[in-house]
Design a protein around this motif. Sequence first.
Motif, PDB file in Angstrom:
ATOM      1  N   LEU A 157      -1.478   5.731   6.052  1.00  0.00           N
ATOM      2  CA  LEU A 157       0.146   4.893   5.762  1.00  0.00           C
ATOM      3  C   LEU A 157       1.272   5.661   5.935  1.00  0.00           C
ATOM      4  O   LEU A 157       2.107   4.866   5.290  1.00  0.00           O
ATOM      5  CB  LEU A 157      -0.588   4.451   4.475  1.00  0.00           C
ATOM      6  CG  LEU A 157      -1.368   3.401   3.871  1.00  0.00           C
ATOM      7  CD1 LEU A 157      -2.018   4.000   2.100  1.00  0.00           C
ATOM      8  CD2 LEU A 157      -2.114   2.689   4.983  1.00  0.00           C
ATOM      9  N   CYS A 165       1.115  -0.967  -0.011  1.00  0.00           N
ATOM     10  CA  CYS A 165      -0.297   0.252   0.148  1.00  0.00           C
ATOM     11  C   CYS A 165       0.869   1.107  -0.111  1.00  0.00           C
ATOM     12  O   CYS A 165       0.621   1.907   0.579  1.00  0.00           O
ATOM     13  CB  CYS A 165      -0.592   0.351   1.094  1.00  0.00           C
ATOM     14  SG  CYS A 165      -0.662  -0.367   2.909  1.00  0.00           S
ATOM     15  N   ARG A 181      -3.078   9.405   1.413  1.00  0.00           N
ATOM     16  CA  ARG A 181      -1.230   7.967   1.857  1.00  0.00           C
ATOM     17  C   ARG A 181      -0.727   8.300   2.733  1.00  0.00           C
ATOM     18  O   ARG A 181      -0.075   7.805   4.418  1.00  0.00           O
ATOM     19  CB  ARG A 181      -0.592   7.460   0.143  1.00  0.00           C
ATOM     20  CG  ARG A 181       0.247   6.629   0.619  1.00  0.00           C
ATOM     21  CD  ARG A 181       0.642   5.913  -0.138  1.00  0.00           C
ATOM     22  NE  ARG A 181       1.243   7.185  -1.441  1.00  0.00           N
ATOM     23  CZ  ARG A 181       1.231   7.255  -2.084  1.00  0.00           C
ATOM     24  NH1 ARG A 181      -0.153   6.455  -2.929  1.00  0.00           N
ATOM     25  NH2 ARG A 181       1.743   8.391  -2.550  1.00  0.00           N
TER      26      ARG A 181
END
Lengths: 98, 98, 98, 330, 330, 330
Positions: E174, D27, E170
């Motif tokens: 993440l 990811c 992101r």
Amino acid sequence: MKPVSKVEIVVDSVEVENVAKFLDEIGVSGYSIINDVIGKGHRGVRSGYELTDLFKNSYIMVVCDEKEMHRIVEAIRPIIKKFGGICIVSDVVMRIHK
Amino acid sequence: MKPVSKVEIVVDSVEVENVAKFLDEIGVSGYSIINDVIGKGHRGVRSGYELTDLFKNSYIMVVCDEKEMHRIVEAIRPIIKKFGGICIVSDVVMRIHK
Amino acid sequence: MKPVSKVEIVVDSVEVENVAKFLDEIGVSGYSIINDVIGKGHRGVRSGYELTDLFKNSYIMVVCDEKEMHRIVEAIRPIIKKFGGICIVSDVVMRIHK
Amino acid sequence: MDTSLIINNLVHPPVLFFFLGMIATFCKSDLKIPDPLPKLFSLYLLLAIGFHGGVELRKTGLTHEVVFALSAGMGMAVIVPMYAFFILRLKLDVYNAAAIAATYGSISAVTYITAVTFLQTLGLEPGGYMVASLALMESPAIVIGIILARIFAPKKENDEYGFSWSAVFREAFLNGSVLLITGSLLIGLASGEEGWDTLKPFTKDIFKGMLSFFLLDMGLLAAKRIGDLKSAGFFLPLFAIVVPVFNACIGIVVAKFIDLQPENALVFSVLCASASYIAVPAAMRLSLPEANPSMFVPMALAITFPFNIIVGIPLYYYLIKRANELIPAF
Amino acid sequence: MDTSLIINNLVHPPVLFFFLGMIATFCKSDLKIPDPLPKLFSLYLLLAIGFHGGVELRKTGLTHEVVFALSAGMGMAVIVPMYAFFILRLKLDVYNAAAIAATYGSISAVTYITAVTFLQTLGLEPGGYMVASLALMESPAIVIGIILARIFAPKKENDEYGFSWSAVFREAFLNGSVLLITGSLLIGLASGEEGWDTLKPFTKDIFKGMLSFFLLDMGLLAAKRIGDLKSAGFFLPLFAIVVPVFNACIGIVVAKFIDLQPENALVFSVLCASASYIAVPAAMRLSLPEANPSMFVPMALAITFPFNIIVGIPLYYYLIKRANELIPAF
Amino acid sequence: MDTSLIINNLVHPPVLFFFLGMIATFCKSDLKIPDPLPKLFSLYLLLAIGFHGGVELRKTGLTHEVVFALSAGMGMAVIVPMYAFFILRLKLDVYNAAAIAATYGSISAVTYITAVTFLQTLGLEPGGYMVASLALMESPAIVIGIILARIFAPKKENDEYGFSWSAVFREAFLNGSVLLITGSLLIGLASGEEGWDTLKPFTKDIFKGMLSFFLLDMGLLAAKRIGDLKSAGFFLPLFAIVVPVFNACIGIVVAKFIDLQPENALVFSVLCASASYIAVPAAMRLSLPEANPSMFVPMALAITFPFNIIVGIPLYYYLIKRANELIPAF
Ligand SMILES: Nc1ncnc2c1ncn2[C@@H]1O[C@H](COP(=O)(O)O)[C@@H](O)[C@H]1O
Ligand SMILES: Nc1ncnc2c1ncn2[C@@H]1O[C@H](COP(=O)(O)O)[C@@H](O)[C@H]1O
Ligand SMILES: Nc1ncnc2c1ncn2[C@@H]1O[C@H](COP(=O)(O)O)[C@@H](O)[C@H]1O
Ligand code: NA
Ligand code: NA
Ligand code: NA
């Protein structure tokens, strides 16, 4: 697209802050520094010492006009004289710098 | 203020000691090495391999006179031929070197 | 022994992958990258930040022909405009490249 | 096959950290274990494994079982690269075939540890002397691979610049990982129980944590490298799964012959099945620079390693159990 | 306010190592923890905190208290950057206001741990599920900050080069630190007590030592960065102390509303009071390169962090105790 | 001399790892502990030694014995570089004589720890306050060395560029290693038993493991540096063995005078005998750049350090025992 000078300096890493100070005083528009440079010269091999941060060189690149170039060379001469190193100059073309 | 040659070499890091040996044999006044250079060329991407010290390049800069320059180029040709790399030469002005 | 251009670029390290992508698109024969470059410029001091991989520069060197050089300069202009950096060009002689 | 075995293997923290690393890369997270921290973990693991093995070996002594296991390991390390080479030659040039053959003939210490960890969750403990087997199996395949390349490579291409047999042997038998694990084994052997008490908190107590960290990094790397094989077609990925399973099966049969305990048989077959992504790339870079590291490294790291960690270890253990049920005594 | 609380906090080794770091920088010692060792300590701390939290969360289960605490955390992480942005706009341009707002809306994991450590010296142990709160509170402020910048930034300046919402999300959800702590939490959740026994010597026993090392480095860095703010006038340093205290007070009130135990209330208010110096700079660099990192980084690192570590934690705890005395049951 | 003492010293794992490192370098293995991992181990060791010493010092208090030991240490650190300087001047120029004198006047913390470890295998534990002695003995020789150089150096050569006494004192008394060990000692002193319980698993349990790792690296380095002295003739290598033994003997006599226990006498004489390869090179580089580091570094690292580790420690202990037998009470 203006022609400028590129000054390249290799000095003992412990002196790099002094060199930066000189460059600030001279008032150059900027400079780039690469640490962890090893090498050999009149003072023998300098390949770093794992137990301290010593015995390494730094490489400093300054793109500047000719007048600044002369002032830089004068400013670092005593440093190189005492602690070793090298300073070279060449002509480059500045393509982009904001 | 004498005009000299600057030889710049990029080779596989495992060969850098061999290059240094050649330079010593040729008897140049000094050289500087930057390890941890990554890059791309005919042999593909070389961006290092975290589990070993492999697949990286080193950059070697030698300031020398023209005769030495030619000898350096000849000496590293077989290394670059077998292990890859690049070697360029330019003219610079030596400003300070003790 | 053919004369070529050497393009030197200093940009924020987070942009280095973008620069590499552009170089791939332009189709240069290769490039070399040095990370962990620190420096100073219009945007102030950039000496890295120990807690992240941020606030450092990367140095990219590309040896290429003149046409490629012009395309590179155009491609990275917006990057340097937004994220800072410098791009200089000089003439060198390619001695060895397989 | 008992699915609880697989699940049991998978919910073990170190293996879960391997998945976390893979997921992070997939990811596109910027999670990164910067250089040279992975080196810290791998040096630690080698030192700890070697030392522990040495202490155990001192307890066991050089029994028949030990001698058999070591000889069998050496044998496998010589034979596997040979037959692998000729399979690989069907599709690849001499250099790459030799490098991949060496990769699969040699071993992966972390795959070994993961197998040991798997056994421990089942309450089993393989003989520490298997570490000696590990150390012995790392080098021979490197030499075999280079010999094969030099026999079969077209002579004119064979540029002698920079080649020397002494460098080959040094890379094979004295490279950092072999030397550290062997040296630590000997130190364990020399210092015995007393030395063990001294180092136990370091080499044993925090071991699983360091392993978790290293596997996290391995997950990050494996997922990043898998893309390198996109252009490689089916042959290499298939090879990277089929050959390890095949090697494990030979390993299981051999282990049965020399009458190893199930736990030792598992470790032995895992060594046979594992592929090297540290010692072999280093040796190949120097002695076979013509081989393409973006083939043999990702095969070992991004396919064989995860396969063994996730599927292989429980699978081989299942096969060993079945074999023992079918042929109780040999 | 009970001075023994402050002293008790201050003579705790990890906090003392923070002072040692500051002193070293102030007297220009060359003491340095070279790159990437600080990264090793921070990765370790995130892994250990997350894993421990996950194991604890498995014990607790998803009780009402947990759900309340998580929701309240999320709420704070959304509201704080909003109000902070408008205060900051009084003195700063849109970009810097947005970046600093995000900084104070997000959290600092090490401030959190120091609060937990402080509680442990008092014999208290906050619910491990608060780690889930920590993980949830890291990201939202980043997204809010960038939304605010894009709403209020003068359109013409807004160069679209290199901007994408997917990159923003992101970076927010993440990025390495969020992913590692969340992932470790899930691994703790999955592996439970058994996993805990495996990793305890690594994640718990040596934890305070690793924390000491990291705080030593934080001290070195904080003292080095404080100079960056010399030219910033009074507004930013004041903001860097007043807003955390204010956020902590909101946190204390909210904690009282959702009836958290004092130890959980402290941890919750410390999360509200803390400012991010890892995740936010990374996200801002990519998505708001116009903001000046030599403002928001030293505010979080050199003022808010030491303030919370030294004064904030015992102060907030004192306030919680007083609030509980004044309003015993709500 | 009791050979079991030497053997006992040698089969101790940390010492064995030192040998492993030397062997690895001698047989040209590529085993390497990459930068900055050696720094991690050395920072850890300084922190752990200092902290432990502080905790112990708090238990002991500032007794007569402590005061005597500290004063004697200081005295040795001042006198040794002086007499060493004049011996060295027989063969060397002022700069190199001063740098080497400082090297031998200062101390090596790892030699100290190895002596402590040696005592522990004999069931003895030296007073923790000796760590204070260690910290006090690191700096004075640096200042003495530089004073000697400035008195005796030919004036015209003495380029003043970049020299300042404040820099000299900062390098001597505030360099990283002095500051970390002193700071950790004070932290141990301040946090006492309670702090010890907090950090024990980190600073004590894994200590021997970290020491082993560091000694592995020291072995690698020592063997690599020994070549630097090839061209140095006999004088310097001889100096690097004879002077430490002589210093140890003075140390033993002094220890007898101030009536130290045998274990403390050993540690004291080892401090006298040890030479600095961390603090002194750093200080010399700045203040005496004319001195050649490829002389004083390999002397301390590649000769004196291994000599003390392997032969010196058991030898000095043997001498202390003999002296006690001959002169039971003073
Ligand atoms: N001719 C040269 N070419 C490139 N780098 C040099 C040269 N001479 C010296 N250097 C660099 O400057 C450092 C100090 O040189 P020296 O003062 O001559 O010992 C060396 O360690 C090299 O890194
Ligand atoms: N045109 C180029 N410009 C700059 N560096 C190059 C160039 N070509 C190759 N290199 C460098 O040399 C290394 C080896 O090149 P090669 O042998 O072509 O794979 C590359 O990884 C690059 O670091
Ligand atoms: N005149 C210059 N000479 C060399 N490097 C420069 C110069 N100006 C800028 N740089 C480099 O480019 C980076 C970004 O520059 P800037 O965008 O001007 O802040 C700086 O951190 C330096 O590393
Ligand atoms: Na194998
Ligand atoms: Na906050
Ligand atoms: Na001494």
